[in-house]
Design an enzyme around this catalytic site. Sequence first.
Site, short mmCIF file in Angstrom:
data_model
loop_
_atom_site.label_atom_id
_atom_site.label_comp_id
_atom_site.label_asym_id
_atom_site.label_seq_id
_atom_site.Cartn_x
_atom_site.Cartn_y
_atom_site.Cartn_z
CB ALA A 189 -0.92 0.01 1.22
CB ALA A 190 1.86 3.66 -1.91
CB ALA A 191 -0.72 7.16 1.59
CG LEU A 251 2.49 11.90 4.87
CD1 LEU A 251 2.25 12.14 6.34
CD2 LEU A 251 3.20 13.09 4.23
CD GLN A 308 6.52 3.08 -1.33
OE1 GLN A 308 5.89 3.91 -2.01
NE2 GLN A 308 7.49 2.33 -1.84
CE LYS A 353 2.96 5.44 8.12
NZ LYS A 353 1.96 5.90 9.12
CG ASP A 365 -5.72 10.78 8.98
OD1 ASP A 365 -6.63 11.28 8.31
OD2 ASP A 365 -4.70 10.28 8.46
#
Length: 783
Positions: free
Chosen positions: A232-234, A236, A238, A254, A388
């Site tokens: 998964a990645a975002a 800020l 992955q 992470k 969040d």
Amino acid sequence: MYAGWSGRSLPHGHQLQKHEIPGRCGGKLLCGHARTRARPHSKVLAVVPQQQAFQAAAAAARSKRDAKPGNWFFTQRGQQDWVDAIELREPGEIPELLRELGIKYDPDRLAQVLKTRPGKVRARAVQITASVGAFMARLLRDYATGSLEQNMHKRAVQLRELLTKLGPSFVKVGQALSSRPDLLPKEYLEVLSDLQDRLQPFPTTLAMAVIEQELQASIGDVFSQLSAEPVAAASLGQVYKGVLRSTGEVVAVKVQRPGIGDHIAIDMLLLRRLMGVIDKNQTLITQPLVPLVDEFAQRLFGELDYIQEGKSCEKFAELYAHVPRVRTPGIHWSATARRVLCMEWIDGVKLTDKPKMDAAGLNIIDFVDVGIECTLRQLLEHGYFHADPHPGNLLATTSGDLVYLDFGMMSDAPQGARYAIIAHVIHLVNRDYEAMCRDYYTLDFMDPSVDTTPIAPALAAFFDNVLGSSVSQLNFKAIVDGLGGVLFQYPFRVPAYYALILRSLTVLEGLALSADPNYKLLGRAYPYMARRLLTDPAPQLRASFEELVLAEDGGLRWSRLENLMEESSKSVGYDASQLWLLADWLVGESGRTVRKPLCHELVRLIDALVADDVRRNILQRTGSQWWADRLVPVLPGDTETVPRARMLQQSLQQQWGTNQSLSQGNTNLAAIQPEGAGQLVANLQARLQAVMPRFREILNTPGAVEIRAELTKGLVERSIARAIRLVFNQDQSSAQSQQLGRRPQGGLKADVGRRPQGGLTADVGRRSQGGLTAGASQTLRRL
């Protein structure tokens, strides 16, 4: 699914691949023919040294011409060029600065360090100024032509696209703005709520180099397995799936995106300068924007410190471990650093993935209910809450646990605000809009110097329109949207913690509505609120309890008290023994205002119930409802009170494990006569002592003595009222008999000459001094 990460999952084509490579020794990559003895092989991705990472980044930069000019930034090549291995080297004071800002944000310190990078700051300023300036020009044109309303949705979409193109810092800003109804109109809030980052995963070669630099060890020393691609990645960072060499545990690793800290630092500096200019030159926004930027920057820099995130995760687990079915991943500190976070891997399904939830037999509504209970406890108990709250941060496990992920952004609700929120809900239930306006001072929505009185009519206009049903039946998002319209019209300043709370609850309700269109969040939240009102001894909540159950005339809203008791029992972790806290308060000095109206209502319930038992006994013995109603007159309100008294008695019988009524078999007329009132209260007290030993502890308190006296006094007054009504009815019946020459319809025949089965005598032909016939007086004595 993995634990500890909330970014978007990668496309199906990205498979978890593992490669056999030798371990590293002395910082050098060993091949199979190396002269130095290598450690056992590890199933990990082949690691490229940092020098090769720099070369790969430079090569990608030279290839950027292959990308389209408008999309280059969002490609892997563009990311490599942007990174240019910037944080792998971390020159100057940037690493230490980021550590400092993650703990305590200091804008002056930020500006001081970034003076050493004038070129980067100037280039980024030109890009931001050009983009934002073009958007502002469109807004000014709309204002000049009177088309602000007409083009509002169009401009909102353009703003979303603008923030997306400016990169992850501004994506985060847009997401924060989407929950600020005091700053933006509804159209903008709805459009920005869909804002997502478009950053592609950064190369795994760079991720491996970051891990090695942060952990000061080779990949093979720490992990025996590590996925070849991120799961998964975002924006800020992955996540990779791996296995710890030391323990064999499966973990989620992470890794922070290289260069993101430097990029965010420059953006926050420039954003703060821009908001300072706006604060000095505009009057449309009623609150200063620079403090909002500082507060946002504090949270954003906190997200960049993975050590702090790990500590936040453990604090969350410590505070809310007692909440049933709530779980957080454990932190593996031996493999954690500022830009690398190693967590327990937990298999689960995202709540947004309905097909997988259905396939696993998991009910979305069930998990949302757990989330609502946990969110309310975060907010109203300790005040430390997950800030969040997008759906990707929640996982459902097959064992029924709700797993919270990603603790980079946390927040605190002040103690006073926690109680004020509950009071605000009570004022809404009571439709006390002036009190709601006063709440805004406590909630820090409004400066104390501002008169909130003119806001009350606006609140009334909105809520009176939507409160056609009970508050628990309302759609939470509809309230937030409608209230947002009021907030935008007046000089409100919604605190960041409150905006995050609204967003969190709105997200949970949205998840539930996707599965059940009729879901009502406020209705599901009410049991927790009811339990807090009944069992929390805090003076602020006792005051809210009084406001809820006491009417304006000082009487008791018994239906609300019943509802509180019923709903609180539905709350997770409900413990009936906690109600003794309410009993202790009730017999204490602070409970005086509720004690008297409660006694008044109890008198009505007890008297109506005992009178109804006596009336039923007379009916059974005489077969005449007329005599039953005549000898035990029905007082005003009895018809409505008796069913409620029966329900209360049934509830007590279930708890006490008995079928005995409150009258305890004493169903003759003496039970409702003045001299029987004291005995009735004494019998009730003895019964309570027998079934609830703790009741003895409060019997001798001044408040308990006062309650006994009030109950006895009230029952005596009610019995006298029945006696007066009995005499009045007898006088009326005698007068009617003399006029009509016959008994009232439904009466007994005068020539019975013997005692009927029910025990009544028939000699009712003459009057006594007290107004009743001698026969009737004798009948009363026998009954």
